[in-house]
Design an enzyme around this catalytic site. Sequence first.
Site, PDB file in Angstrom:
ATOM      1  CG  ASP A 146      -1.198   0.193  14.663  1.00 19.50           C
ATOM      2  OD1 ASP A 146      -2.230  -0.090  14.033  1.00 19.50           O
ATOM      3  OD2 ASP A 146      -1.110   0.137  15.895  1.00 19.50           O
ATOM      4  CG  MET A 556      -1.171  -8.103 -19.353  1.00 16.76           C
ATOM      5  SD  MET A 556      -2.272  -6.679 -19.242  1.00 16.76           S
ATOM      6  CE  MET A 556      -3.495  -7.118 -20.472  1.00 16.76           C
TER       7      MET A 556
END
Length: 730
Positions: A146, A556
């Site tokens: 939550d 990358m």
Amino acid sequence: MTSGGDAPGMNAAVRAVVKTALSNGIEVYAFYQGYQGMVDGGDSIKNMGWDSVGGILHKGGTKIGSARCMKFRERAGRLKAAENLIERQIDNLVVIGGDGSLTGANLFREEWPSLVEELLKKKKITKKQATNHPKLNIVGLVGSIDNDLSGTDMTIGADTALRRIAEALDALSSTAASHQRTFVVEVMGRNCGYLALMSALSSGADYVLIPERPPEADDWAKELCDKISANKKAGKKNSLVIVSEGAKDKKGNPINSFQVVDVLKKRIDEDARLTILGHVQRGGAPTAFDRYASTVLGYAAVQHLMDEEDDKESMIIGLQKNRVKAIPLMESIKKTQSIVGLISNKEFDKAIELRGGNFRESLETFNTLSRAMPDPKVENVIPLNILVMNASTLAPGMNIAVRTAVRLGIEKGHRVLGVKNAFKGLINNEIEELSWMDVEEWTTLGGSELGTNRKMPENRDFYAIAKNLESNNIHAMLIIGGMVGYETAYHFCEKRNEFPAFDIPIVCLPATINNNLPGTDFSVGADTALNSIIEAVDKIKESAVANKRVFVVEVMGRYCGYLAMMSGLATGAERVYLHENGVTLQDLQNDVNMFKKAFNEGKRMGLVLKSEYANEIYTTPFISALFEEDGGDIFDVRQSILGHLQQGGNPSPYDRAMATKLAAKSIDFLVKKAGKGKHDVVSIGLHGGHIDYRNLEDLAKMVDLKYSRPKEQWWTRLERLINLFGRSSA
Ligand code: ADP
């Protein structure tokens, strides 16, 4: 122990706690099923070794189990628990759970001296045992999907829950579009609207109902129906309403999702369908964030127990402004509970204030966006022409940034023009006005609808651009992209004397998967790329289970090692190779030896993550060949260059929310500055959890231009965690 509701990422925290403790020579036990195991003792308390936490980092739920335990709520239960702890000489406890579990832990700590006294009196422990264990140290990590605990910006599991919700909403939006429907989706959050709000913001929802901010109208149903009808009139085919479990009206009466569907059907004859997401929100593999943040937190929890011998009170280790922080446990819990009190007293402004800056800003942005309409009634505004474009390589989230800019620009009474194909398009005058509906579907789309590339303007290009800015009468500019955009904006600024058309306010919004930009801790797209990487690596790892194999995975990032480092942390890599820290032949030799030793001791799989430009000579094929040759019969080696899958995919909720908020603030900035005084050229970014602007001239000093990355990067110090956890034994 993990306790209360389970949350994805708990395993990562347990793994980090166990490994950090063991590597410091500390004995570690796990209580299975939370407090239940602590009370039951026996087999429910297990001594943990290095391998006990192998292969769990990527798993949802919690390997050591979680439960609610009534016995621990009684003193008798806690007395038994204390006896079990003393029997094993345990006097430091890391509790990973929600506010209930942490409250229980604090009570246990406070009662400890009296529990020891009672045990001694009842002759359950010896005098020596009693004197050896005068106190219990507690440190809490907050596991809760939550994100409801005051004092920490994120709780373990919330990011994954958001991702699960986003996946469901993306799936629903495709079916809604085919049928002209309104979907009402109920998400978890009994007292806290975080999941509802962030998923509404990141899905382009039309309306959200949360406990902290009930609808302002006395008749909430009318407000909702007016909104959905107005959308229809504007040409929107389908709508999305998100309802938090704990939603209320302004008088404090609960609003449930069935009622919402009912009013839409009855009052405006809408084809409304209800989806209650339920426990899927708790399930599935943890996201990259939940893995690396929980790893960092677990490490910090043990460090805290070792460093702070004499805590005056129980502490929580949380995240504040992207930094690890120790916070007094009960203060946090009291604040959290006071929010519940404020909501029931209808003091909503105060409740939102206590939720913190991110919550408030997200709510403001959502409200503005959901108000934005195609034909706003704006008075006393001189319309501006605002140019928006993408530049550099693709980053998921670029589209939602453009969408936000377009809608908010229009809402403020201005025209927003889009440039196709980045600076190439700007040179060739590929500029078109974007309408409110043009960008309707852009929230969830990966890629760049405007088009993007790495072309940098040079020489006569500036003349062409200036001419096009003039002919389109451009007053302000938003460049969404990476270093190419930043550098070009800087050049525009330098060339203002030569080309007056460049004398306009410009904002650069950081969007690159590489996360290599100055002035921001995160750039849009990096979180999505990280999640794509870890999903791929999870599969690669699974494929290797049967063989003794080392994987060398190239990711990358050009000269920036962010993706390699964070995905290394999130996938449990043994090593990462980054340009920042260099790679030497000696390192490679040491690593082969490390792997040989580990495989000889029973290891079945190894993983190395390499940043693409880590070293010019020691390339991925080179390293793989070296490992293969040197590993001999002990292990074999496979290389995997992940490539463009890292730039693809739907943006993650985090990237969507960040892109939305940054774009909204950028438009505010541009509208405020255009035509007035000095025209700043700035970057916008998230710095220590806050959105701020930096002058591009100042940023230039912070960049290592040769390698296109900031001189200081906050995450580089994390390599020691990879090396620590990547060891084959304590
Ligand atoms: P969460 O930790 O997710 O908020 P709960 O509130 O259900 O979940 O708490 C989990 C467990 O923590 C409870 O079952 C109980 O064993 C223990 N606990 C919670 N509150 C207290 C308390 N006030 N005193 C003692 N133990 C507690």
